[in-house]
Write a protein that holds these residues in place. Structure first.
Motif, short mmCIF file in Angstrom:
data_model
loop_
_atom_site.label_atom_id
_atom_site.label_comp_id
_atom_site.label_asym_id
_atom_site.label_seq_id
_atom_site.Cartn_x
_atom_site.Cartn_y
_atom_site.Cartn_z
N THR A 311 35.03 -34.07 -29.24
CA THR A 311 33.47 -33.72 -29.29
C THR A 311 33.23 -32.22 -29.75
N ASP A 312 32.99 -31.71 -28.61
CA ASP A 312 32.56 -30.02 -28.80
C ASP A 312 33.50 -29.28 -28.06
N THR A 313 33.25 -27.96 -28.04
CA THR A 313 33.97 -26.93 -27.12
C THR A 313 33.27 -26.65 -26.04
N LEU A 314 33.68 -26.72 -24.74
CA LEU A 314 33.07 -26.22 -23.53
C LEU A 314 33.73 -24.99 -22.96
N SER A 315 34.90 -24.82 -23.13
CA SER A 315 35.60 -23.32 -22.83
C SER A 315 36.39 -22.86 -23.66
N SER A 316 35.91 -21.98 -24.32
CA SER A 316 36.55 -21.12 -25.62
C SER A 316 38.04 -20.52 -25.19
N PHE A 317 38.91 -21.15 -25.44
CA PHE A 317 40.28 -20.32 -24.93
C PHE A 317 41.12 -20.09 -26.17
N ARG A 318 41.90 -19.22 -26.06
CA ARG A 318 42.88 -19.26 -27.26
C ARG A 318 44.36 -19.10 -26.38
N VAL A 319 45.38 -19.55 -27.48
CA VAL A 319 46.65 -19.76 -27.09
C VAL A 319 47.33 -18.68 -28.17
N ARG A 320 47.98 -17.68 -27.63
CA ARG A 320 48.46 -16.76 -28.55
C ARG A 320 49.76 -15.92 -27.87
N PHE A 321 50.50 -15.17 -29.01
CA PHE A 321 51.58 -14.53 -28.55
C PHE A 321 50.79 -13.11 -27.98
N ILE A 514 46.34 -8.33 -16.69
CA ILE A 514 46.65 -6.97 -17.37
C ILE A 514 45.43 -6.13 -16.92
N GLU A 515 44.36 -6.62 -16.49
CA GLU A 515 43.26 -5.72 -15.96
C GLU A 515 43.59 -5.10 -14.51
N LYS A 516 44.47 -6.03 -13.81
CA LYS A 516 44.87 -5.58 -12.50
C LYS A 516 45.98 -4.55 -12.53
N THR A 517 46.96 -4.60 -13.60
CA THR A 517 48.22 -4.02 -13.37
C THR A 517 48.33 -2.84 -14.58
N PHE A 518 47.79 -2.79 -15.63
CA PHE A 518 47.93 -2.07 -16.52
C PHE A 518 47.13 -0.66 -16.48
N LEU A 519 47.58 0.49 -16.75
CA LEU A 519 46.79 1.69 -16.95
C LEU A 519 46.14 1.77 -18.31
N GLU A 520 45.01 2.59 -18.14
CA GLU A 520 44.16 2.51 -19.31
C GLU A 520 44.68 2.70 -20.68
N TYR A 521 45.55 3.68 -20.86
CA TYR A 521 46.00 3.88 -22.09
C TYR A 521 47.05 2.80 -22.51
N GLU A 522 47.61 1.93 -21.47
CA GLU A 522 48.48 0.97 -22.01
C GLU A 522 47.70 -0.11 -22.49
N LYS A 523 46.51 -0.32 -22.56
CA LYS A 523 45.76 -1.43 -23.14
C LYS A 523 45.26 -1.20 -24.27
N CYS A 524 45.60 -0.03 -24.89
CA CYS A 524 45.09 0.17 -26.22
C CYS A 524 46.07 -0.47 -27.67
N ASP A 525 47.17 -0.65 -27.00
CA ASP A 525 48.09 -1.39 -28.24
C ASP A 525 48.30 -2.65 -28.05
N LEU A 526 47.71 -3.51 -27.37
CA LEU A 526 47.74 -4.93 -27.11
C LEU A 526 47.48 -5.44 -28.55
N VAL A 527 48.34 -6.60 -28.73
CA VAL A 527 48.28 -7.44 -29.98
C VAL A 527 48.22 -9.07 -29.77
N GLU A 528 47.61 -9.70 -30.54
CA GLU A 528 47.65 -11.09 -30.64
C GLU A 528 48.19 -11.62 -32.08
N VAL A 529 48.95 -12.64 -31.45
CA VAL A 529 49.54 -13.36 -32.91
C VAL A 529 49.43 -14.65 -32.63
N ASP A 530 48.65 -15.46 -33.42
CA ASP A 530 48.41 -16.90 -33.30
C ASP A 530 49.63 -17.78 -33.68
#
Length: 620
Positions: A311-321, A514-530
């Motif tokens: 039917t329709d989407t109710l909770s948008s989520f993505r499955v990624r590397f 990630i929000e709980k454990t990463f330092l700020e600069y460690e969040k800058c190079d995160l990448v997703e691949v589908d």
């Protein structure tokens, strides 16, 4: 007989000679469309009522006369009247299933075989959408309350009165409910007019109140059994577990309130896959009728379409590397990157010119005598002095005259500025991430460790695709020999932080960790691949569910009103934002210095080779 209502065609054909679609051919054969029996009470009032009823539908109509036992002349009269009003008979020889929306069945309860027609219609699920029914019946007690005429049915019972006909719309909100009767309108034989008293022609607006009918949802939980406690309470606790199921439940419960339905729920620990010919998990709950709808799922398995409808989407989520881009030094020689090729050529040209200048100067100085620390006028000494300046190491040999020393000072000063810029760029490049992995093929060819979250769907989805790139990734994830690369969320996120690790999962719980454990600069190079390359996740509903259209419309209303967006923002975490490149200590490993180490190894081997040549030359 099949009568199609169209205002543009006014021809009448003998439909008995027209090829009929196989599906409709079965109906045609079973219902024995024309029975040459005589029945009293059928007159021009009935014929005119049927004609006006079909015209009032204002939709293309294939009229099927089911077990009609009228006299042949009355049937011909009905067809002529429909023809004069712009109706024509037509062939159903079409491959499109959407022509079922044109089908209307006309049934006379006084004709013999009425119960057989009803039983066949029930077995073929003809009382559900998109079929329409007009039943002529003066005795409503013949309508059994157990007939499956649910919220998606469009059944009208016409009862003969002194003035004409009274129309009643019937349906059941649920299997356990009693039959509900709504006035549809009336036909006045005196004035030959038909009055439609429906509050709305849209079936959804008339049926959106299911009168407290229970509707069950199957919720998929895979992270923690505590979800069975927190989900129905909607307390927003432990959102790190099964947040997709919790968001879907909140939205679905709002939809149930809009439909005046009684919410019920069951739980399943997997989405549902077909194994050994049997469905399991949530899909099995829908297939067996234990639930009407389920948690959002990806449209990844085409076999599910045989038992469910999306039917329709109710909770948008993505499955990624999800991974951090590897350092630039892992994919490139950072010691050649600070300058462009033209700068390196210019440095080489300047060094050659300086060598020639030192050679000329040393030749001129050697005419007046030499000392142990003075250039002796050879090309070797001039080249040694130049290389010492380029490497910023200095040399024991130097010019003695003022002109030569000025040249040497200028050369060292220029190279010192060049060396400072070069060193600064090297420090920056040592901490800079690369952009070498953006596609699935690049990930498959990289040296990153490929792993996945140890949940149910990751043990199935990697085997669904036959293309070489995905097969290569699947083999690295689950090798034929050895342990598969499966980790829980905490271990997977920690390995992502350490680098050179690609983790396949629903991104929301990963980003929450990630929000709980990463330092700020460690969040800058995160990448997703589908990997799945799929559409947005959609809510599965049991195939041929009577609530399918109701749920589809209220889901769209929830999304268009902004409720869905508000619930998602309240309970889900987006991709962490990089607040800026923050200066931080970054250790340098041997792999970062690989080009330098290779240069030292090659230089050592070259020097040893030169040593043996010199020894051989000295002995000869």
């Amino acid at each position: 007989m099949f009568i199609k209502s169209r205002n543009t065609e006014r021809k009448l054909y003998d439909v008995t000679s027209i090829p009929i679609e196989p599906k409709m051919n079965i109906l045609y054969t079973f219902f024995s469309i024309i029975h040459l029996r005589t029945i009293l009470g059928i007159d021009m009032i009935t014929i005119d009522f049927i004609k006006q009823f079909v015209e009032n539908e204002q939709a293309p109509t294939f009229l099927i006369l089911c077990n009609i036992c009228w006299r042949p002349d009355l049937q011909v009269t009905l067809m002529k009247n429909l023809t004069r009003s712009g109706c024509s008979s037509a062939s159903l020889d079409t491959k499109s299933k959407y022509h079922d929306h044109y089908t209307m069945f006309l049934l006379d309860a006084h004709c013999p075989g009425f119960d057989d027609v009803i039983a066949s219609a029930i077995s073929r699920k003809l009382f559900a959408t998109p079929y329409r029914w007009l039943i002529l019946d003066d005795r409503q007690h013949e309508l059994h309350p157990d007939w499956p005429m649910y919220s998606d049915s469009d059944v009208v019972v016409a009862q003969r009165t002194e003035d004409g006909y009274k129309m009643t719309e019937i349906h059941k909100p649920s299997n356990s409910s009693s039959m509900v009767y709504y006035p549809r309108g009336y036909y006045n034989a005196t004035t030959a007019t038909l009055a439609d008293t429906r509050p709305s022609r849209t079936l959804f607006r008339r049926r959106r109140d299911v009168m407290g009918a229970p509707i069950t949802m199957s919720n998929v939980i895979q992270d923690s059994n505590s979800t069975q406690y927190h989900l129905p309470r909607e307390d927003r606790l432990e959102l790190q577990y099964d947040v997709v199921a919790k968001v879907c439940w909140v939205n679905v419960k709002i939809a149930f309130e809009m439909l005046n339905a009684t919410p019920r729920y069951i739980f399943s620990h997997r989405w549902g896959y077909k194994q050994r010919g049997e469905w399991d998990g949530m899909i099995n709950d829908l297939h067996t009728g234990n639930a009407e709808l389920g948690t959002n799922c990806l449209v990844s398995d085409p076999q599910r379409l045989s038992v469910i409808t999306y039917t329709d989407t109710l909770s948008s989520f993505r499955v990624r590397f999800i991974f951090r881009q590897p350092p630039l030094s892992y994919v490139s020689n950072i010691f050649s990157l600070p300058f462009s090729s033209s700068v390196w050529v210019a440095v080489a040209v300047c060094a050659a010119i300086a060598t020639a200048a030192f050679y000329v100067t040393s030749k001129w100085e050697a005419k007046g005598g030499t000392s142990p620390t003075q250039l002796d006028g050879s090309m070797g000494d001039a080249l040694l002095l130049t290389m010492s300046a380029v490497s910023q190491q200095g040399c024991v040999l130097e010019p003695r005259r003022v002109s030569g020393r000025i040249m040497l000072w200028i050369f060292f000063a220029a190279l010192m500025a060049l060396y400072a810029a070069y060193s600064a760029n090297i420090v920056v490049l040592l901490q800079a991430p690369s952009k070498s992995i953006r596609t699935l093929a690049q990930l498959a060819n990289s040296k990153l460790t490929i792993a996945a979250n140890d949940v149910d769907y990751n043990h199935f989805v990697f085997k669904l695709y036959p293309d070489p790139v995905r097969v290569a990734i699947s083999k690295r994830l689950e090798p034929e020999k050895g342990r598969g690369q499966f980790y829980d969320i905490k271990d997977g996120v920690e390995r992502i932080r350490q680098g050179l690790f690609a983790f396949h999962s629903i991104v929301e719980p990963v980003y929450r960790q990630i929000e709980k454990t990463f330092l700020e600069y460690e969040k800058c190079d995160l990448v997703e691949v589908d990997y799945l390359n799929g559409f947005e996740p959609l809510v599965p509903v049991k195939k041929d569910s009577p609530y399918l259209e109701l749920l589809r419309i209220v889901f769209k209303q929830i999304r268009e009103s902004g409720i869905q967006s508000a619930v998602n923002r309240r309970m889900q975490i987006p991709k962490p934002h990089c607040s800026g490149q923050v200066a931080a200590f970054s250790s340098v490993g041997i792999l970062d210095l690989k080009p330098v180490m290779l240069l030292m190894v090659y230089g050592t081997l070259l020097s040893v080779g030169i040593l043996f040549v010199e020894i051989l030359f000295g002995r000869l």
